[in-house]
Motif scaffolding. Structure first.
Motif, PDB file in Angstrom:
ATOM      1  N   GLY A  65       0.819  -1.205   0.000  1.00 57.47           N
ATOM      2  CA  GLY A  65       0.000   0.000   0.000  1.00 57.47           C
ATOM      3  C   GLY A  65       0.848   1.249   0.000  1.00 57.47           C
ATOM      4  N   ARG A  66       0.164   2.373  -0.173  1.00 56.80           N
ATOM      5  CA  ARG A  66       0.829   3.683  -0.158  1.00 56.80           C
ATOM      6  C   ARG A  66      -0.028   4.660   0.630  1.00 56.80           C
ATOM      7  NH1 ARG A  66       4.511   4.975  -4.984  1.00 56.80           N
ATOM      8  NH2 ARG A  66       5.205   2.903  -5.604  1.00 56.80           N
ATOM      9  N   ILE A  67       0.651   5.521   1.351  1.00 55.14           N
ATOM     10  CA  ILE A  67      -0.034   6.579   2.082  1.00 55.14           C
ATOM     11  C   ILE A  67       0.370   7.895   1.422  1.00 55.14           C
ATOM     12  CG2 ILE A  67      -0.351   7.720   4.307  1.00 55.14           C
ATOM     13  CD1 ILE A  67       0.451   5.035   5.616  1.00 55.14           C
ATOM     14  N   PRO A  68      -0.594   8.588   0.812  1.00 55.49           N
ATOM     15  CA  PRO A  68      -0.261   9.825   0.083  1.00 55.49           C
ATOM     16  C   PRO A  68       0.083  10.974   1.030  1.00 55.49           C
ATOM     17  CG  PRO A  68      -2.631   9.437   0.043  1.00 55.49           C
ATOM     18  CD  PRO A  68      -2.009   8.249   0.718  1.00 55.49           C
ATOM     19  N   ASP A  69       0.850  11.934   0.508  1.00 54.95           N
ATOM     20  CA  ASP A  69       1.181  13.161   1.237  1.00 54.95           C
ATOM     21  C   ASP A  69       1.681  12.877   2.650  1.00 54.95           C
ATOM     22  OD1 ASP A  69       0.349  14.557  -1.031  1.00 54.95           O
ATOM     23  OD2 ASP A  69      -1.696  14.742  -0.287  1.00 54.95           O
ATOM     24  N   PHE A  70       2.587  11.940   2.754  1.00 57.54           N
ATOM     25  CA  PHE A  70       3.034  11.462   4.061  1.00 57.54           C
ATOM     26  C   PHE A  70       4.210  12.253   4.624  1.00 57.54           C
ATOM     27  CE2 PHE A  70       5.232   8.535   6.948  1.00 57.54           C
ATOM     28  CZ  PHE A  70       4.177   8.112   7.735  1.00 57.54           C
ATOM     29  N   THR A  71       5.118  12.655   3.748  1.00 58.10           N
ATOM     30  CA  THR A  71       6.311  13.350   4.228  1.00 58.10           C
ATOM     31  C   THR A  71       6.738  14.429   3.240  1.00 58.10           C
ATOM     32  OG1 THR A  71       8.518  13.040   5.195  1.00 58.10           O
ATOM     33  CG2 THR A  71       8.024  11.771   3.208  1.00 58.10           C
ATOM     34  N   TYR A  72       7.288  15.500   3.789  1.00 55.48           N
ATOM     35  CA  TYR A  72       7.730  16.644   2.986  1.00 55.48           C
ATOM     36  C   TYR A  72       9.234  16.573   2.766  1.00 55.48           C
ATOM     37  CZ  TYR A  72       8.647  21.482   1.669  1.00 55.48           C
ATOM     38  OH  TYR A  72       9.047  22.615   1.006  1.00 55.48           O
ATOM     39  N   TRP A  73       9.638  16.794   1.516  1.00 55.40           N
ATOM     40  CA  TRP A  73      11.057  16.903   1.179  1.00 55.40           C
ATOM     41  C   TRP A  73      11.185  17.497  -0.217  1.00 55.40           C
ATOM     42  CZ3 TRP A  73      14.280  13.920  -2.299  1.00 55.40           C
ATOM     43  CH2 TRP A  73      15.631  14.256  -2.191  1.00 55.40           C
ATOM     44  N   ASP A  74      12.211  18.276  -0.413  1.00 62.54           N
ATOM     45  CA  ASP A  74      12.536  18.839  -1.722  1.00 62.54           C
ATOM     46  C   ASP A  74      11.347  19.617  -2.317  1.00 62.54           C
ATOM     47  OD1 ASP A  74      14.369  19.360  -3.751  1.00 62.54           O
ATOM     48  OD2 ASP A  74      13.797  17.577  -4.898  1.00 62.54           O
ATOM     49  N   GLY A  75      10.646  20.346  -1.435  1.00 61.01           N
ATOM     50  CA  GLY A  75       9.594  21.244  -1.894  1.00 61.01           C
ATOM     51  C   GLY A  75       8.235  20.634  -2.132  1.00 61.01           C
ATOM     52  N   LYS A  76       8.055  19.356  -1.785  1.00 58.85           N
ATOM     53  CA  LYS A  76       6.730  18.759  -1.990  1.00 58.85           C
ATOM     54  C   LYS A  76       6.486  17.601  -1.032  1.00 58.85           C
ATOM     55  CE  LYS A  76       7.672  15.373  -5.623  1.00 58.85           C
ATOM     56  NZ  LYS A  76       7.276  14.904  -6.938  1.00 58.85           N
ATOM     57  N   LEU A  77       5.239  17.147  -1.015  1.00 53.62           N
ATOM     58  CA  LEU A  77       4.859  16.002  -0.190  1.00 53.62           C
ATOM     59  C   LEU A  77       4.994  14.720  -1.015  1.00 53.62           C
ATOM     60  CD1 LEU A  77       1.789  17.496   1.681  1.00 53.62           C
ATOM     61  CD2 LEU A  77       3.920  16.708   2.728  1.00 53.62           C
ATOM     62  N   TRP A  78       5.443  13.674  -0.336  1.00 51.48           N
ATOM     63  CA  TRP A  78       5.682  12.386  -0.976  1.00 51.48           C
ATOM     64  C   TRP A  78       4.893  11.285  -0.266  1.00 51.48           C
ATOM     65  CZ3 TRP A  78       9.420  11.980  -4.966  1.00 51.48           C
ATOM     66  CH2 TRP A  78      10.179  13.119  -5.184  1.00 51.48           C
ATOM     67  N   GLN A  79       4.718  10.168  -0.958  1.00 52.82           N
ATOM     68  CA  GLN A  79       4.020   9.014  -0.406  1.00 52.82           C
ATOM     69  C   GLN A  79       4.945   8.187   0.484  1.00 52.82           C
ATOM     70  OE1 GLN A  79       1.284   6.888  -3.280  1.00 52.82           O
ATOM     71  NE2 GLN A  79       2.708   7.852  -4.710  1.00 52.82           N
ATOM     72  N   ASP A  80       4.328   7.455   1.393  1.00 52.70           N
ATOM     73  CA  ASP A  80       5.033   6.427   2.142  1.00 52.70           C
ATOM     74  C   ASP A  80       4.611   5.102   1.537  1.00 52.70           C
ATOM     75  OD1 ASP A  80       6.808   5.664   4.236  1.00 52.70           O
ATOM     76  OD2 ASP A  80       5.106   5.011   5.442  1.00 52.70           O
ATOM     77  N   ILE A  81       5.583   4.317   1.115  1.00 50.91           N
ATOM     78  CA  ILE A  81       5.303   3.001   0.547  1.00 50.91           C
ATOM     79  C   ILE A  81       5.396   1.991   1.678  1.00 50.91           C
ATOM     80  CG2 ILE A  81       6.059   1.235  -1.081  1.00 50.91           C
ATOM     81  CD1 ILE A  81       7.310   3.541  -2.739  1.00 50.91           C
ATOM     82  N   ARG A  82       4.339   1.220   1.865  1.00 48.91           N
ATOM     83  CA  ARG A  82       4.341   0.187   2.900  1.00 48.91           C
ATOM     84  C   ARG A  82       4.640  -1.149   2.238  1.00 48.91           C
ATOM     85  NH1 ARG A  82       2.370   2.156   7.871  1.00 48.91           N
ATOM     86  NH2 ARG A  82       2.914   4.354   7.804  1.00 48.91           N
ATOM     87  N   MET A  83       5.545  -1.888   2.870  1.00 51.06           N
ATOM     88  CA  MET A  83       5.989  -3.165   2.335  1.00 51.06           C
ATOM     89  C   MET A  83       5.920  -4.221   3.431  1.00 51.06           C
ATOM     90  SD  MET A  83       9.316  -1.812   0.160  1.00 51.06           S
ATOM     91  CE  MET A  83       9.268  -3.049  -1.149  1.00 51.06           C
ATOM     92  N   GLU A  84       5.795  -5.474   3.001  1.00 50.80           N
ATOM     93  CA  GLU A  84       5.761  -6.580   3.952  1.00 50.80           C
ATOM     94  C   GLU A  84       6.574  -7.749   3.441  1.00 50.80           C
ATOM     95  OE1 GLU A  84       1.930  -8.447   4.581  1.00 50.80           O
ATOM     96  OE2 GLU A  84       1.745  -8.951   2.455  1.00 50.80           O
ATOM     97  N   LYS A  85       6.950  -8.582   4.399  1.00 51.25           N
ATOM     98  CA  LYS A  85       7.589  -9.862   4.081  1.00 51.25           C
ATOM     99  C   LYS A  85       7.060 -10.888   5.072  1.00 51.25           C
ATOM    100  CE  LYS A  85      12.053 -12.144   3.487  1.00 51.25           C
ATOM    101  NZ  LYS A  85      13.521 -11.918   3.448  1.00 51.25           N
TER     102      LYS A  85
END
Length: 173
Positions: free
Chosen positions: A151-171
């Protein structure tokens, strides 16, 4: 390469100083903590022995040594509230290679393998993590180690002038 992992049980001021340096390093902040805006990205805080003791109440932490020099840390929590997939008995992991001399040498991969063994030894069969979408090196590392995006969580973290997603991964272990 002389790599050692040591479980953190008794934080010291020297260890806290290393955590402070890493967590306030402008080259790492955007990789290791979510920030909602530039002010959060610019914020600096000192990590104390008491802070580390508090973290140990909720996490199992390990120190990463390269030729007897502390170069990073890793940790896992069991069933924290922020996991994406609410499966019980899930370990949430984090790895920080804090010293630049230790980056790009495969230490993160070795740390990941060590964490997986520790987690498996506790009877857990699932690991989840979050990685910011711009952290392509970490994404490649996790994919190479068998982690799958869930899954992905939109607008999760700010860097380099914009908001980015957090990619969730599992194993699954």
């Amino acid at each position: 390469m002389d790599i050692k992992f040591k479980k953190l049980t008794q934080p010291t001021s020297k260890i806290a100083e290393c955590f402070s340096r890493w967590e306030n390093d402008p080259g790492l902040i955007h990789l290791i903590r979510p920030n909602q805006d530039q002010a959060a990205l610019d914020k600096r805080e000192t990590v104390t022995v008491e802070d580390l003791e508090k973290r140990l109440e909720h996490s199992q932490m390990y120190l990463i040594y390269l030729q007897d020099k502390l170069v990073g840390s890793m940790d896992f929590q069991i069933d924290p509230k922020h996991i994406y997939k609410k499966d019980i008995s899930t370990a949430w992991i984090g790895i920080v290679i804090g010293e630049e001399i230790a980056r790009g040498k495969g230490i993160g991969y070795l740390a990941l393998q060590h964490l997986e063994k520790e987690i498996q030894a506790q009877g857990l069969r699932r690991i989840e993590l979050g990685v910011f979408e711009f952290n392509t090196n970490a994404i490649k590392l996790y994919q190479r180690a068998g982690y799958q995006e869930i899954g992905r969580i939109p607008d999760f973290t700010y860097w380099d002038g914009k908001l980015w997603q957090d990619i969730r991964m599992e194993k699954l272990l």
